[in-house]
Design an enzyme around this catalytic site. Structure first.
Site: not given
Ligand SMILES: *Cc1c(COP(=O)(O)O)cnc(C)c1O
Length: 383
Positions: A42, A138, A168, A224, A270, A318, A320
């Protein structure tokens, strides 16, 4: 009208694809063969480039991809990637046919969503993963009644098939594991409930990078793997407790565009917030906050590498450009490494994250699209 995608600037990110493969292979070794590795790409592969890192991950044994948005999944399909992809965020029910048409799996956790989507998904079957909230707060179904009702609703819709279920973790990257254990126990109870109902899906997953590396026995049949596929630690505290040494893939380089010797009392950038105290060599580097090289680097005594030395950023950054103080004269075009190695010196993503008081995740994500990404199988860069 399409112009060439050539880059005309001497500021670039180099991604070491061999290190990505190494990180994937190492996590693979921790898990049984029937456990799939989902490479999470992602946010454009956490700023590393989604398609290129997905290809590297697949070559090293990843067999599934995770993204946050349907757009990101379609981008992978356009790049010719045909392995399964799961959208981890919520997709609108009316967009379900787009997902189905491109064989993209969606995360679902609302019974109402199923009903809505079933009005649209007449053609291709839609594969979904049921999300359970076990303590992240979440997204996800929370209590057993909701889950049972959701499962019954799925069964009634022939065009929607539940391929997976997941949760998660909120604290898998912390040394203290009590909350993690609670979430794992809750998820295990939900898995048992789903199995009792005879609806057990093919894929059951909960492990992010931290859990995949620290608790491989608690990952069911898919992990994941996000941040650590790029060689970055999920949290500084657990780096020393990981089962293998991660290899960072992301490095950031530029070249000096001007080098000058200034007399004492010369102000730089600056606001004239920096003033030389003696004769000093000042170099200009063509990177700034529009590249995601934030002003906070200067505020926090940021350093970069030039000629193999650590040199301080002086004055404000700055949009750039920025200036650095050199130990002696260097030629124009001398390589500057903002993240990466020169000779004996290394500035890691982890160091930069700690300089900014943030986590590794933010650093590569923040380097903007204006900085071209170059892919190499090894650390090709020689200053
Ligand atoms: C981003 C995400 C992950 C990956 O998590 P990491 O800590 O980067 O390995 C896994 N599951 C879900 C639902 C996520 O949003």
């Amino acid at each position: 009208m399409a112009f060439s995608s050539e880059s005309y600037r001497d500021t670039w990110v180099e991604i070491n694809t061999e290190n990505i493969k190494y990180n994937i292979r190492e996590v693979r070794k921790l898990h049984a063969e029937d456990v799939a590795v989902m490479a999470v790409v992602k946010a454009d592969g956490y700023g590393h480039g989604a398609a290129a890192t997905a290809v590297a991950a697949a070559e090293a044994g990843a067999s599934y991809f995770g993204v946050a948005l349907l757009e990101e999944a379609l981008e992978l399909r356009e790049a010719g990637i045909d392995l399964p992809i799961l959208v981890l965020g919520r997709t609108r029910p009316q967009d379900a046919p787009v997902a189905a048409r491109h064989d993209i799996r969606l995360t679902v956790f609302q019974e109402e969503w199923l009903k809505e989507a079933s009005r649209y998904t007449a053609g291709d079957p839609l594969l979904i993963h049921m999300k359970v909230d076990t303590g992240m707060g979440r997204l996800g179904l929370i209590n057993d009644e909701e889950i049972i009702s959701f499962l019954n609703a799925v069964t009634r819709i022939p065009s929607i098939e539940m391929e997976g279920m997941y949760t998660h973790f909120a604290t898998a990257d912390e040394l203290e594991t009590t909350y993690f254990e609670q979430q794992y126990a809750r998820f295990s109870r939900v898995v048992a409930l789903v199995q009792q109902m005879g609806n057990a899906p093919q894929l059951i997953h909960c492990g992010n990078s931290a859990a995949a590396m620290r608790f491989p026995e608690r990952c069911f049949n898919m992990v994941r793997f996000g941040i650590s596929m790029y060689g970055l630690t999920p949290a500084a505290d657990i780096t020393g407790h990981l089962p293998f040494t991660l290899k960072e893939a992301f490095t950031l380089h530029s070249r000096l565009t001007q080098v000058k010797e200034v007399p004492p009392g010369t102000s730089i950038s600056y606001g004239a917030t920096y003033t030389s105290t003696g004769n000093e060599w000042i170099g200009t580097v063509p990177i700034g906050y529009a590249d995601g090289w934030l002003r906070a680097h200067a505020d926090n005594q940021g350093e970069v590498l030039a000629g193999g030395y650590r040199v301080p950023i002086v004055g404000r950054i700055c949009m750039d450009q920025m200036m650095v103080r050199l130990p002696h004269e260097f030629p124009v075009d001398t390589a500057v490494t903002l993240i990466g190695s020169q000779k004996e010196e290394t500035i890691s993503v982890t160091e930069v994250a700690s300089r900014l008081g943030t986590i590794t995740y933010e650093v590569p994500c923040t380097i903007s699209k204006r900085v071209p990404r170059v892919y190499t199988p090894e650390n090709r860069f020689e200053p």
